[in-house]
Write a protein that holds these residues in place. Structure first.
Motif, PDB file in Angstrom:
ATOM      1  N   VAL B   4       0.840  -1.182   0.000  1.00  0.00           N
ATOM      2  CA  VAL B   4       0.000   0.000   0.000  1.00  0.00           C
ATOM      3  C   VAL B   4       0.883   1.243   0.000  1.00  0.00           C
ATOM      4  CG1 VAL B   4      -1.802   1.240   1.235  1.00  0.00           C
ATOM      5  CG2 VAL B   4      -1.758  -1.261   1.277  1.00  0.00           C
ATOM      6  N   THR B   5       0.604   2.163  -0.900  1.00  0.00           N
ATOM      7  CA  THR B   5       1.372   3.404  -0.955  1.00  0.00           C
ATOM      8  C   THR B   5       0.456   4.594  -0.769  1.00  0.00           C
ATOM      9  OG1 THR B   5       1.195   3.541  -3.365  1.00  0.00           O
ATOM     10  CG2 THR B   5       3.111   2.394  -2.488  1.00  0.00           C
ATOM     11  N   ARG B  22      -3.932  10.678  -1.260  1.00  0.00           N
ATOM     12  CA  ARG B  22      -4.080   9.575  -2.209  1.00  0.00           C
ATOM     13  C   ARG B  22      -3.527   8.266  -1.673  1.00  0.00           C
ATOM     14  NH1 ARG B  22      -3.297  14.282  -4.888  1.00  0.00           N
ATOM     15  NH2 ARG B  22      -4.834  14.754  -6.520  1.00  0.00           N
ATOM     16  N   CYS B  23      -4.146   7.178  -2.136  1.00  0.00           N
ATOM     17  CA  CYS B  23      -3.772   5.848  -1.647  1.00  0.00           C
ATOM     18  C   CYS B  23      -3.872   4.853  -2.799  1.00  0.00           C
ATOM     19  CB  CYS B  23      -4.709   5.442  -0.520  1.00  0.00           C
ATOM     20  SG  CYS B  23      -4.529   3.732   0.037  1.00  0.00           S
ATOM     21  N   SER B  73      -7.569   2.320  -6.459  1.00  0.00           N
ATOM     22  CA  SER B  73      -6.909   3.373  -5.703  1.00  0.00           C
ATOM     23  C   SER B  73      -7.975   4.323  -5.152  1.00  0.00           C
ATOM     24  CB  SER B  73      -5.910   4.139  -6.567  1.00  0.00           C
ATOM     25  OG  SER B  73      -6.582   4.830  -7.597  1.00  0.00           O
ATOM     26  N   SER B  74      -7.588   5.159  -4.203  1.00  0.00           N
ATOM     27  CA  SER B  74      -8.602   5.968  -3.521  1.00  0.00           C
ATOM     28  C   SER B  74      -8.061   7.340  -3.154  1.00  0.00           C
ATOM     29  CB  SER B  74      -9.050   5.230  -2.252  1.00  0.00           C
ATOM     30  OG  SER B  74      -9.977   5.984  -1.511  1.00  0.00           O
ATOM     31  N   GLU B  75      -8.967   8.275  -2.980  1.00  0.00           N
ATOM     32  CA  GLU B  75      -8.634   9.615  -2.499  1.00  0.00           C
ATOM     33  C   GLU B  75      -9.467   9.929  -1.267  1.00  0.00           C
ATOM     34  OE1 GLU B  75      -7.581  12.034  -6.640  1.00  0.00           O
ATOM     35  OE2 GLU B  75      -9.408  12.499  -5.518  1.00  0.00           O
ATOM     36  N   LEU B  76      -8.860  10.670  -0.347  1.00  0.00           N
ATOM     37  CA  LEU B  76      -9.572  11.240   0.793  1.00  0.00           C
ATOM     38  C   LEU B  76      -9.512  12.748   0.625  1.00  0.00           C
ATOM     39  CD1 LEU B  76     -10.748  11.383   3.719  1.00  0.00           C
ATOM     40  CD2 LEU B  76      -8.391  11.197   4.543  1.00  0.00           C
ATOM     41  N   ASN B  77     -10.672  13.396   0.650  1.00  0.00           N
ATOM     42  CA  ASN B  77     -10.752  14.842   0.552  1.00  0.00           C
ATOM     43  C   ASN B  77     -11.278  15.402   1.867  1.00  0.00           C
ATOM     44  OD1 ASN B  77     -10.219  15.200  -2.432  1.00  0.00           O
ATOM     45  ND2 ASN B  77     -11.943  13.792  -2.485  1.00  0.00           N
ATOM     46  N   CYS B  91      -4.315   4.845   5.142  1.00  0.00           N
ATOM     47  CA  CYS B  91      -5.247   4.031   4.381  1.00  0.00           C
ATOM     48  C   CYS B  91      -4.828   2.573   4.527  1.00  0.00           C
ATOM     49  CB  CYS B  91      -5.343   4.447   2.921  1.00  0.00           C
ATOM     50  SG  CYS B  91      -3.980   3.927   1.884  1.00  0.00           S
ATOM     51  N   ALA B  92      -5.783   1.710   4.397  1.00  0.00           N
ATOM     52  CA  ALA B  92      -5.536   0.279   4.526  1.00  0.00           C
ATOM     53  C   ALA B  92      -6.297  -0.443   3.429  1.00  0.00           C
ATOM     54  CB  ALA B  92      -5.993  -0.224   5.890  1.00  0.00           C
ATOM     55  N   SER B  93      -5.664  -1.425   2.828  1.00  0.00           N
ATOM     56  CA  SER B  93      -6.363  -2.165   1.776  1.00  0.00           C
ATOM     57  C   SER B  93      -6.669  -3.580   2.238  1.00  0.00           C
ATOM     58  CB  SER B  93      -5.568  -2.167   0.470  1.00  0.00           C
ATOM     59  OG  SER B  93      -4.484  -3.072   0.495  1.00  0.00           O
ATOM     60  N   SER B  94      -7.719  -4.120   1.688  1.00  0.00           N
ATOM     61  CA  SER B  94      -8.174  -5.458   2.059  1.00  0.00           C
ATOM     62  C   SER B  94      -9.059  -5.991   0.941  1.00  0.00           C
ATOM     63  CB  SER B  94      -8.952  -5.406   3.384  1.00  0.00           C
ATOM     64  OG  SER B  94     -10.051  -4.512   3.279  1.00  0.00           O
ATOM     65  N   LEU B  95      -9.593  -7.197   1.203  1.00  0.00           N
ATOM     66  CA  LEU B  95     -10.503  -7.812   0.227  1.00  0.00           C
ATOM     67  C   LEU B  95     -11.899  -7.877   0.808  1.00  0.00           C
ATOM     68  CD1 LEU B  95      -8.558 -10.860  -1.289  1.00  0.00           C
ATOM     69  CD2 LEU B  95      -9.637  -9.020  -2.569  1.00  0.00           C
ATOM     70  N   GLY B  96     -12.916  -7.581   0.015  1.00  0.00           N
ATOM     71  CA  GLY B  96     -14.273  -7.965   0.366  1.00  0.00           C
ATOM     72  C   GLY B  96     -15.080  -7.046   1.243  1.00  0.00           C
TER      73      GLY B  96
END
Lengths: 111, 114
Positions: B4-5, B22-23, B73-77, B91-96
């Protein structure tokens, strides 16, 4: 409201001195409990997920256990590189499934 | 497999401004969760994006909003920044989607609001 309380807030150990960190939780219908390690200025690193009372998981010098009210992270013969903040988080199965984190235990292991 | 970046690593803003963080999720993950971690506190769940839709929200006002793109990918505003918004944003990534069984965190963005 779901609550997670960790103790102690800070712990200093000598290298090789085993100890335990506590995570008490109040959630309705626990679905899972996580343990993470966080080094200063970095994101948490996943360690374990526990799902039911009586479950245990191990990784190197760390062992996590779970009861119906709390979880323990046992550290056996710690080394200086185990110094970090240890976070636990719980989420319930009876509502939003949103994880609630504790404030963490800051562990320092002296050589 | 890439981790995750997040970008940027640090940011300084003034009160009232707007910010976008950004993530990029871990390869193979379709879910991104955002957290705010104030100094000395545990992370607090802001919201989660699953398959480009908001899929759960914590106790944060509407001026916190987000997006997820087709590549996950995702953004936080955050609009109308307040001094209390100063924190590490993770930010954290996962499945489901929810519940999050196992998630992997990025290094975070340190935001300072003056």
């Amino acid at each position: 409201e779901d609550q997670v309380t960790q103790s102690p807030e800070a712990l200093r150990l000598q290298e090789g001195e085993s100890s335990s960190l506590n995570c008490s939780y109040t959630v309705s219908g626990l679905r899972g409990l996580f343990w993470y390690r966080q080094d200063p200025g970095k994101g948490p690193e996943f360690l374990f997920t526990l799902y039911s009372a009586g479950e245990e998981k191990e990784k190197e010098r760390l062992k996590a256990t779970l009861t119906k009210k709390e979880s323990f992270l046992h550290i056996t013969a710690p080394k200086p590189e185990d110094s970090a903040t240890y976070l636990c988080a719980a989420f319930s199965g009876g509502g939003s499934y949103i994880p609630t984190f504790g404030r963490g235990t800051s562990l320092i292991v002296h050589p | 497999e890439t981790g995750v970046t997040q970008s940027p690593t640090h940011l300084i803003k003034t009160r009232g401004q707007q910010v976008t963080l950004r993530c990029s999720s871990q390869s193979g993950h379709n879910t991104v969760s955002w957290y705010q971690q104030a100094l000395g506190q545990g992370p607090q769940f802001i919201f989660q994006y699953y398959r480009e839709e908001e899929n759960g929200r914590g106790n944060f006002p509407p001026r916190f909003s987000g997006l997820q793109f087709p590549n996950y990918s995702s953004e936080l505003n955050v609009n109308a920044l307040e001094l209390d918004d100063s924190a590490l944003y993770l930010c954290a990534s996962s499945l489901g989607g929810l519940p999050v069984e196992t998630q992997y965190f990025g290094p975070g963005t340190r935001l300072l609001v003056l």
